[in-house]
Design a protein around this motif. Structure first.
Motif: not given
Length: 435
Positions: A280-282, A341-342, A345-346
Motif C-alpha cells: 500500500q505504500q510502495d 498504517e501509513s 516505512s514500507p
C-alpha cells in the motif's frame, strides 16, 4: 548400495545426527535401522527439491502475477485457498486408502509426479491460452496439484515414521528447510538480480523448472528402503474416513492437538497482510523481492535450530514459535492503531515478516514432529489424515473471517490473528510431552 558409498553415507549421517548411542532406533525395527542413513538422505533430497519447486510456483507471487498478466485477475483470490485446503480436506479419504497398502512410498512418488504434471499443465495453459481461459486452466491444474500434494503429505509422515528414528525426525525436517531456504536465497538472487519486469516466457520457464524438480524428487524417493507396515482395519476408503472422525471425540490428546494446531494457523495466515501493508505504500519489485528473501533467510537461519530443539521437545518448539508469532502480530497491530498504517516505512514490514517466518518455521516443524511422535503404526496415518482434513476446512472458515475483517483494515486482521495465536500458545502449554 555399494560398500564405499554406504560407508560415506553412514559417516556423513553420523556427523549430522551426532550418533553416540547405537540404539537410537527404539521405535523402528533393526532391519530398518540399518537403512536409516541412506533413507535419511533420500528423504532429505526429496524434501529440498520440492521446497524449491514450491518457491517457483508460489500462489502469492508467481501464479498471482501470471493470472494478472494473462488477463484473469478476478481468479487470483482462489489461488491460496485452493493451494492449501485442496490438499488438506480430502486427506481422511486419502489416509484410509493409503493405510490399505503395506508400502506407502509409492503414494508419495505418484503424488510428486502428479504435481509435476499439474505444474506443466499450468505452464501450457499460460503459454497457449489467453484471458479467463488461461486463468481457469491454471486454477484447474492447481486443484489437481493440491490433490496430488495430499497424497504426499499423508505418505511422507508414515514413511518417515517407519524409516527414521524418533530422535532424528526433527533435524531431518530442519535440515531440509534450512538447505531449501538457502537454495531459495541463491536462486532468488540469480533470477531477479538486475532484472527488469520479467516476461511471460521467463515465468513459464520457472514453472517448467519446478516440474522437473518434482520429477527428480520422485526418482529419489522411489529409492527408499521401506518395510511393509500394518494394513489392519483397511476397508472402503470413505467409510474408514468417516469412522476416523471418531478420533476427535474419543481421543482427548489428539483432539487437544488439533485445537492447538487450528489456533496456530495465525502464523501462516498473517503473512499476506504484512505484504499488503507494505504494498500500500510502495509497490516496487525489490520490495516484493525482499519478502521472498526474508522468508528464505528465516528458514535458513532457524529451521535446523528448531529441528534440534524439536528432537528434545516438539511441544516446547510449538510454544516458542506461537509466542513469537502472536507477539509480532500484536505488536504490529497495536503500533498501527497508535501511529496509523501509513506512518511506518514500507521496509519495516519485511523485517517483521522475517521474524514471523522464523516463528512459522518453528510452529510448523514442532507440530509435524509432535504428530509423528505421538502416534505409531496405523494411528500415525489416521492422525495425519484426520487433522489435515479438519484444518483444511478451518482454513476456509478462518480465511472467510479474515476476509471480513480485512474490510475494516489489514491491521484488524493482524490483531485478530495475534489474539488467535495467543490462545494457541495457552493451548500448546497445556499439551502433554510425548515420550
Amino acid at each position: 548400495m555399494a560398500e564405499p558409498q554406504r560407508d560415506t553415507t553412514e559417516k556423513l549421517y553420523s556427523l549430522i545426527a551426532n550418533e553416540e548411542d547405537a540404539r537410537v532406533c527404539t521405535d523402528i525395527s533393526d532391519d530398518a535401522c540399518q537403512e536409516v542413513p541412506r533413507n535419511f538422505f533420500l528423504i532429505l533430497g526429496s524434501l529440498v527439491l520440492t521446497k524449491l519447486g514450491d518457491l517457483l510456483i508460489s500462489p502469492k507471487t508467481v501464479l498471482a502475477w501470471l493470472l494478472g498478466a494473462v488477463g484473469a485477475p478476478a481468479l487470483v483470490a482462489w489461488l491460496v485457498p485452493i493451494r492449501e485446503s485442496g490438499s488438506l480436506i480430502p486427506q481422511m479419504v486419502i489416509g484410509a486408502w493409503v493405510r490399505q497398502r503395506p508400502v506407502r512410498k509409492w503414494f508419495w512418488v505418484g503424488g510428486s509426479l502428479g504435481q509435476a504434471v499439474s505444474v506443466a499443465a499450468m505452464a501450457g495453459s499460460v503459454w497457449f491460452l489467453d484471458g479467463n481461459a488461461a486463468g481457469l486452466g491454471v486454477v484447474g491444474a492447481l486443484i489437481l496439484f493440491s490433490l496430488a500434494r495430499g497424497f504426499c503429505s499423508v505418505a511422507m509422515k508414515d514413511v518417515q515414521g517407519k524409516c527414521v528414528p524418533k530422535t532424528r525426525r526433527g533435524r531431518l525436517g530442519g535440515l531440509a528447510t534450512t538447505i531449501g531456504g538457502s537454495a531459495t536465497v541463491l536462486l532468488t538472487v540469480l533470477l531477479f538480480w538486475e532484472r527488469g519486469e520479467p516476461t511471460l516466457p521467463f515465468y513459464v520457464s520457472l514453472l517448467g523448472l519446478a516440474a522437473v524438480l518434482w520429477v527428480i524428487a520422485s526418482v529419489l524417493f522411489s529409492g527408499i528402503e521401506e518395510e511393509p507396515g500394518e494394513t489392519s482395519g483397511g476397508g472402503h476408503a470413505l467409510q474408514e474416513a468417516i469412522r476416523n472422525l471418531s478420533l476427535l471425540r474419543d481421543d482427548a490428546p489428539f483432539r487437544h492437538f488439533v485445537i492447538t494446531r487450528a489456533l496456530l494457523l495465525c502464523s501462516a495466515l498473517a503473512s499476506p497482510y504484512f505484504v499488503l501493508l507494505a504494498q500500500q505504500q510502495d509497490d516496487s519489485g525489490w520490495l516484493l523481492g525482499s519478502f521472498l528473501l526474508a522468508s528464505s533467510l528465516a528458514s535458513s537461519v532457524s529451521a535446523t535450530v528448531w529441528g534440534w530443539m524439536a528432537d528434545r521437545s516438539s511441544r516446547q518448539v510449538m510454544i516458542r514459535g506461537a509466542v513469537i508469532a502472536s507477539g509480532v502480530c500484536l505488536v504490529i497491530g497495536v503500533w498501527n492503531l497508535i501511529t496509523g498504517e501509513s506512518a511506518s516505512s514500507p521496509w519495516f514490514y519485511p523485517a517483521a515478516f522475517f521474524v514471523l517466518s522464523i516463528a512459522h518455521a518453528g510452529v510448523r516443524l514442532g507440530r509435524k514432529t509432535y504428530l509423528v511422535d505421538m502416534a505409531g503404526g496405523n494411528k500415525r496415518t489416521d492422525y495425519t489424515s484426520v487433522s489435515n482434513t479438519v484444518i483444511g476446512v478451518l482454513l476456509l472458515v478462518t480465511g472467510g473471517i479474515s476476509a471480513l475483517a480485512s474490510l475494516i483494515s489489514p491491521t484488524a486482521v493482524i490483531l485478530l490473528l495475534g489474539l488467535m495465536g495467543a490462545a494457541g500458545t495457552v493451548s500448546a502449554v497445556r499439551l502433554k510431552e510425548v515420550e
